[in-house]
Design an enzyme around this catalytic site. Structure first.
Site, short mmCIF file in Angstrom:
data_model
loop_
_atom_site.label_atom_id
_atom_site.label_comp_id
_atom_site.label_asym_id
_atom_site.label_seq_id
_atom_site.Cartn_x
_atom_site.Cartn_y
_atom_site.Cartn_z
N ASP A 1 29.37 45.60 43.46
CA ASP A 1 30.10 45.64 42.19
C ASP A 1 29.24 45.09 41.06
O ASP A 1 29.25 45.62 39.95
CB ASP A 1 31.43 44.87 42.26
N SER B 1 36.31 48.20 41.55
CA SER B 1 35.62 47.00 41.05
C SER B 1 36.52 45.77 41.19
O SER B 1 36.12 44.74 41.73
CB SER B 1 35.22 47.24 39.59
N ARG C 1 27.75 50.14 34.29
CA ARG C 1 28.90 50.77 33.62
C ARG C 1 29.04 50.24 32.20
O ARG C 1 29.37 50.97 31.27
CB ARG C 1 30.18 50.50 34.42
N LYS D 1 36.34 42.83 44.48
CA LYS D 1 36.03 41.42 44.20
C LYS D 1 37.13 40.52 44.73
O LYS D 1 36.88 39.44 45.24
CB LYS D 1 35.88 41.21 42.69
N HIS E 1 43.38 38.54 38.31
CA HIS E 1 42.29 39.26 37.66
C HIS E 1 42.89 40.14 36.57
O HIS E 1 43.93 40.74 36.75
CB HIS E 1 41.57 40.14 38.68
N1 URA Z 1 37.38 44.29 35.38
C1 URA Z 1 36.62 44.47 36.48
O1 URA Z 1 36.41 43.54 37.25
N2 URA Z 1 36.08 45.66 36.70
C2 URA Z 1 36.29 46.70 35.88
O2 URA Z 1 35.80 47.75 36.17
C3 URA Z 1 37.09 46.53 34.74
C4 URA Z 1 37.62 45.31 34.52
#
Ligand code: URA
Length: 441
Positions: free
Chosen positions: A162, A184, A169, A188, A83
């Site tokens: 999220d 966040s 956000r 995930k 990620h």
């Molecule tokens: N990527 C994400 O999944 N969440 C964030 O808050 C910022 C970048």
């Protein structure tokens, strides 16, 4: 729980008080019934006041279990995931998922949409005709068993808390917060169930973390949260001063990812994908060391196995694989407008945030939650940091569908370039790699 309410939580956070486990549990448990304006106010209070590691860990855990947690045990291991904290021109997932699957590890990847000035993998994949980014957990697992990789958006069932917070956000100026980003990202990743997780923390003008210190601090918090919640995490801090590769947008980024899997991609993107992939292969026990991982991945690209795996993935998710031979079958812009240099010299900086803003003006980003985006538009950079430039030479080409927007974006793109008499030294793409949190030492 009787005296917990959202107003109290907003006020407490505004005044810098830490939330208890019960309070955070109440907040995430009631997210669906709370109005956007109160959640947004709370998010802004967190941006301004922060959260300690205990709060961040609990928020992460609650968000991870707000929906299903995928059980990948029926899928052949090792199962890895990656990620990025978000950047401009960051199409690493499009390359890395098929590349690693071709190397024999299973890549279970849940991705997001564009956030702030940054692009999102799910939006990019939708440039491929028919490509389904919304898979049920059963479909996701079946695809992993069949072909070893799947890239899907988070659904109502996976980390839905999220999903709600992320969309708010994006449109309330509350992205740039270490605890919110950490919760966040890690929530995930936990919900997606992989054994080894690589987090690519972007740093620089085009990232949410502008300084190396901030990026390292975010890496540290994510490692600490991961360790506390029993997840194996590797954190890489990588450069996002200038965009990654030459393309910013959607269809054009997919095209660049295709070229990279065919061994003809830009050097910075190729190197980063190979390096992250090698770290994951080592973490998953597939190679002895990172150097062997690099070699293995380079050979896989060379053999054509990597692009073949992308074809399988596109087919499995209902997309048209002809896009590989004919990338221009994806949405194309009406206009291609070159932006020329007004001065001669060397490009010493190319502000990725400003370039991302130019992309947004063209329609490649969202200004309000859920707004449609234009998958055809974007920017094709011609000059990057270190390049020599003459007056009148093309710095970049705007891919536009509206002339007025293109005019505004051209001014923005010009402003992103800094041109000086002397060249600057090239910066390494990877700035640091961490496997242990200093916070828990
Ligand atoms: N990527 C994400 O999944 N969440 C964030 O808050 C910022 C970048």
């Amino acid at each position: 729980m009787a005296n917990i309410n959202i107003l109290k939580l907003i006020r407490d956070k505004r005044d810098g008080r830490a939330h208890s486990i019960e309070e955070l549990g109440w907040l995430i448990g009631n997210l669906d019934s709370l109005p956007d304006y109160q959640i947004s106010a709370w998010l802004m209070a967190v941006v301004c006041r922060g959260m300690n590691v205990e709060e961040t860990t609990e928020l992460t855990r609650l968000m991870a279990v707000s929906g299903d947690v995928l059980d990948l045990s029926s899928v052949p291991g090792p199962r890895v995931d990656k990620h990025s904290t978000g950047g401009v021109g960051d199409k690493v997932t499009l390359v890395l998922a098929p590349l690693l699957a071709a190397a024999g590890v299973t890549v279970a990847k849940l991705s997001g949409r564009g956030l702030g000035h940054t692009g999102g993998t799910i939006d990019k994949l939708e440039a491929i005709s028919g490509f389904r980014t919304s898979l049920s957990p059963e479909e996701f697992l079946e695809q992993l068993r069949q072909i070893g990789c799947a890239v899907a958006g988070q659904t109502g069932e996976l980390a839905p808390a999220d999903g709600r917070l992320y969309a708010l956000r994006d449109v309330t100026g509350t992205v740039e917060s270490i605890p919110l980003i950490a919760a966040s990202v890690v929530s995930k990743k936990i919900a997606a169930g992989a054994d080894v997780i690589l987090l690519d923390v972007k740093v620089g003008q085009g990232a949410f973390m502008k300084s190396l210190e901030e990026a390292k601090a975010l890496a540290d918090v994510m490692l600490a949260v991961g360790e506390r919640l029993g997840k194996r995490i590797i954190c890489v801090v990588s450069d996002m001063e200038q965009p990654l590769g030459f393309n910013i947008g959607h269809a054009n980024e997919v095209e660049e990812a295709i070229l990279t899997l065919q061994g003809q991609g830009p050097e910075d993107l190729t190197d980063l994908c190979v390096e992250l992939g090698a770290l994951l292969l080592e973490g998953a026990g597939k190679v002895e060391d990172v150097a062997s991982g690099r070699k293995k991945l380079a050979a896989i690209i060379e053999s054509g196995a990597a692009i073949a795996k992308l074809r399988e993935m596109i087919l499995a998710q209902g997309g048209d694989p002809a896009v590989i031979e004919n990338p221009k079958s994806m949405p194309q812009p009406k206009y291609r407008i070159p932006v020329q240099a007004k001065e001669a010299g060397f490009v010493t900086a190319l502000d990725a945030f400003v370039v991302g803003g130019a992309g947004k003006i063209l329609g490649a980003g969202r200004l309000v939650k859920g707004a449609p985006i234009d998958l055809a538009v974007g920017i094709n950079l011609v000059k990057k940091v270190g390049d020599k430039v003459e007056v009148g030479e093309i710095l970049g080409v705007l891919l536009a569908n509206d002339e007025g927007q293109a005019k505004a974006a051209a001014a923005e793109l010009l402003a992103a370039y800094r041109i000086a008499n002397r060249p600057v030294e090239a910066q390494p793409t990877i700035k640091a790699v961490f496997t242990k949190s200093a916070l828990l030492a």
